[in-house]
Write a protein that holds these residues in place. Sequence first.
Motif, PDB file in Angstrom:
ATOM      1  N   ASP A 106      -3.159   8.341   4.074  1.00 15.52           N
ATOM      2  CA  ASP A 106      -2.505   7.241   4.441  1.00 15.52           C
ATOM      3  C   ASP A 106      -2.690   7.166   6.098  1.00 15.52           C
ATOM      4  O   ASP A 106      -2.100   7.744   6.857  1.00 15.52           O
ATOM      5  CB  ASP A 106      -0.898   7.290   4.234  1.00 15.52           C
ATOM      6  CG  ASP A 106      -0.290   5.961   4.289  1.00 15.52           C
ATOM      7  OD1 ASP A 106      -0.917   5.002   4.359  1.00 15.52           O
ATOM      8  OD2 ASP A 106       0.997   5.950   4.196  1.00 15.52           O
TER       9      ASP A 106
ATOM     10  N   CYS B 201      -4.182  11.892  -1.179  1.00 16.07           N
ATOM     11  CA  CYS B 201      -3.805  10.668  -0.823  1.00 16.07           C
ATOM     12  C   CYS B 201      -3.817  10.715   0.741  1.00 16.07           C
ATOM     13  O   CYS B 201      -3.220  11.757   1.615  1.00 16.07           O
ATOM     14  CB  CYS B 201      -2.499  10.397  -1.080  1.00 16.07           C
ATOM     15  SG  CYS B 201      -2.289  10.144  -3.010  1.00 16.07           S
TER      16      CYS B 201
ATOM     17  N   THR C  62      -5.764   4.852   2.492  1.00  8.87           N
ATOM     18  CA  THR C  62      -5.194   3.538   3.067  1.00  8.87           C
ATOM     19  C   THR C  62      -5.739   3.578   4.360  1.00  8.87           C
ATOM     20  O   THR C  62      -5.546   4.366   5.044  1.00  8.87           O
ATOM     21  CB  THR C  62      -3.688   3.394   2.719  1.00  8.87           C
ATOM     22  OG1 THR C  62      -3.027   4.504   3.892  1.00  8.87           O
ATOM     23  CG2 THR C  62      -3.404   3.626   1.561  1.00  8.87           C
TER      24      THR C  62
ATOM     25  N   LYS D 230       0.801  -1.185  -0.003  1.00  6.12           N
ATOM     26  CA  LYS D 230      -0.125   0.099   0.039  1.00  6.12           C
ATOM     27  C   LYS D 230       0.899   1.395   0.034  1.00  6.12           C
ATOM     28  O   LYS D 230       0.869   2.058  -0.852  1.00  6.12           O
ATOM     29  CB  LYS D 230      -0.793   0.036   1.222  1.00  6.12           C
ATOM     30  CG  LYS D 230      -1.771  -1.155   1.317  1.00  6.12           C
ATOM     31  CD  LYS D 230      -2.669  -1.079   2.545  1.00  6.12           C
ATOM     32  CE  LYS D 230      -2.082  -0.953   3.888  1.00  6.12           C
ATOM     33  NZ  LYS D 230      -1.379  -2.137   4.334  1.00  6.12           N
ATOM     34  N   SER D 231       1.722   1.319   0.931  1.00 11.24           N
ATOM     35  CA  SER D 231       2.789   2.410   0.951  1.00 11.24           C
ATOM     36  C   SER D 231       3.647   2.825  -0.253  1.00 11.24           C
ATOM     37  O   SER D 231       3.536   3.945  -0.621  1.00 11.24           O
ATOM     38  CB  SER D 231       3.485   2.493   2.352  1.00 11.24           C
ATOM     39  OG  SER D 231       2.737   2.446   3.400  1.00 11.24           O
TER      40      SER D 231
ATOM     41  N   LEU E  34       0.560  11.755   5.135  1.00  9.05           N
ATOM     42  CA  LEU E  34       1.374  10.324   5.194  1.00  9.05           C
ATOM     43  C   LEU E  34       1.238  10.069   6.902  1.00  9.05           C
ATOM     44  O   LEU E  34       0.870  10.982   7.817  1.00  9.05           O
ATOM     45  CB  LEU E  34       2.756  10.461   4.729  1.00  9.05           C
ATOM     46  CG  LEU E  34       2.996  10.607   3.309  1.00  9.05           C
ATOM     47  CD1 LEU E  34       4.275  10.963   2.995  1.00  9.05           C
ATOM     48  CD2 LEU E  34       2.122   9.792   2.448  1.00  9.05           C
ATOM     49  N   GLN E  35       1.655   8.740   7.131  1.00  2.00           N
ATOM     50  CA  GLN E  35       1.623   8.319   8.490  1.00  2.00           C
ATOM     51  C   GLN E  35       2.801   9.087   9.376  1.00  2.00           C
ATOM     52  O   GLN E  35       2.562   9.432  10.458  1.00  2.00           O
ATOM     53  CB  GLN E  35       1.841   6.781   8.719  1.00  2.00           C
ATOM     54  CG  GLN E  35       0.859   6.126   8.008  1.00  2.00           C
ATOM     55  CD  GLN E  35       1.141   4.519   8.286  1.00  2.00           C
ATOM     56  OE1 GLN E  35       1.390   3.921   9.203  1.00  2.00           O
ATOM     57  NE2 GLN E  35       1.027   3.946   7.136  1.00  2.00           N
TER      58      GLN E  35
ATOM     59  N   VAL F 119       1.271   4.307  -2.864  1.00  3.08           N
ATOM     60  CA  VAL F 119       1.122   5.702  -2.616  1.00  3.08           C
ATOM     61  C   VAL F 119       2.270   6.569  -3.027  1.00  3.08           C
ATOM     62  O   VAL F 119       2.190   7.624  -3.601  1.00  3.08           O
ATOM     63  CB  VAL F 119       0.845   6.149  -1.123  1.00  3.08           C
ATOM     64  CG1 VAL F 119       0.770   7.418  -0.735  1.00  3.08           C
ATOM     65  CG2 VAL F 119      -0.481   5.444  -0.895  1.00  3.08           C
TER      66      VAL F 119
END
Length: 302
Positions: free
Chosen positions: A157, A155, A188, A47-48, A85-86, A51
Amino acid sequence: MESTSAPLAQLAGVGKRYGATRALDGLDLALHPGQVTSLLGANGAGKSTAVGLLLGLLVPDAGHVRVFGEAPRTPAVRRRCGVMLQSAGIPERLCVGEMLALVRAGYPAPRSVADCVALAGLDGLLDRRYGALSGGQQRRVQFALAVCGRPRLLCLDEPTTGLDLDARQRLWAAVRELVADGSAVLLTTHYLEEAEALSDRVAVLAEGRLAAEGGIDAIRARVAVRRIRCVSSLPADTVARWLGVQAATRDGDALRILAEPAEPVVRSLLQHDPALRELEIQRAGLADAFLALTRPAPAEAA
């Protein structure tokens, strides 16, 4: 909701390796305007990496990536994208208002500060240092930075990690507003109820390959199983041996059963326990489909 419009972003036959590890293997994925596409998979499914390829942070080893018809690394493309993002890497000494002004300056027609505050729930946070905020507050700031440039492609995440229920539902409402304006959103998440609530389409990755793609109902239909719940004195191990029952477990007074077809099982329950009550039957959810699509084959599991 199926879309007949041209995709805003597309991965076509994309492959990516990290040394001997194959992260993606011939992945095809299209993101359409006015849709949320959830990319689901176990840890390490790719997944990452997908992205990162869409954002131009990674380069594919095979296939091609196009965002708005161009390579994703160009400044023109990046000005039309937003990302959460994370790990954010935001300077902790800056105030929220300072960061918002800095990021907004990079876009030709950004949202107003008031709109960003309203969308992300930043009331009372603009003058506070980022490093002094709680984890949930920091995630809300990151969401504001992701949407402040009016992105056509967004996007997200794992966007709601660390958020309480109220903040999570507020973010969901903001995502729905962006999609209604025509943005394409790639989500995600490990919260399958989140994907079920927001998604127009779901793509399930397993070991770098696309295991399934389609609307929520189409993905659910991949799993022929229904959930039965009732309050019964019948032993779970006895029910587990009935024809059509895949699993039976006890949760206090309640008996939980996975079965297909469900009708004969229900008849047997009523026949063997006249005192049975609180009977509920549900179709398979997205979580059931996800587990079935990503579960290793018996030989692999062994």
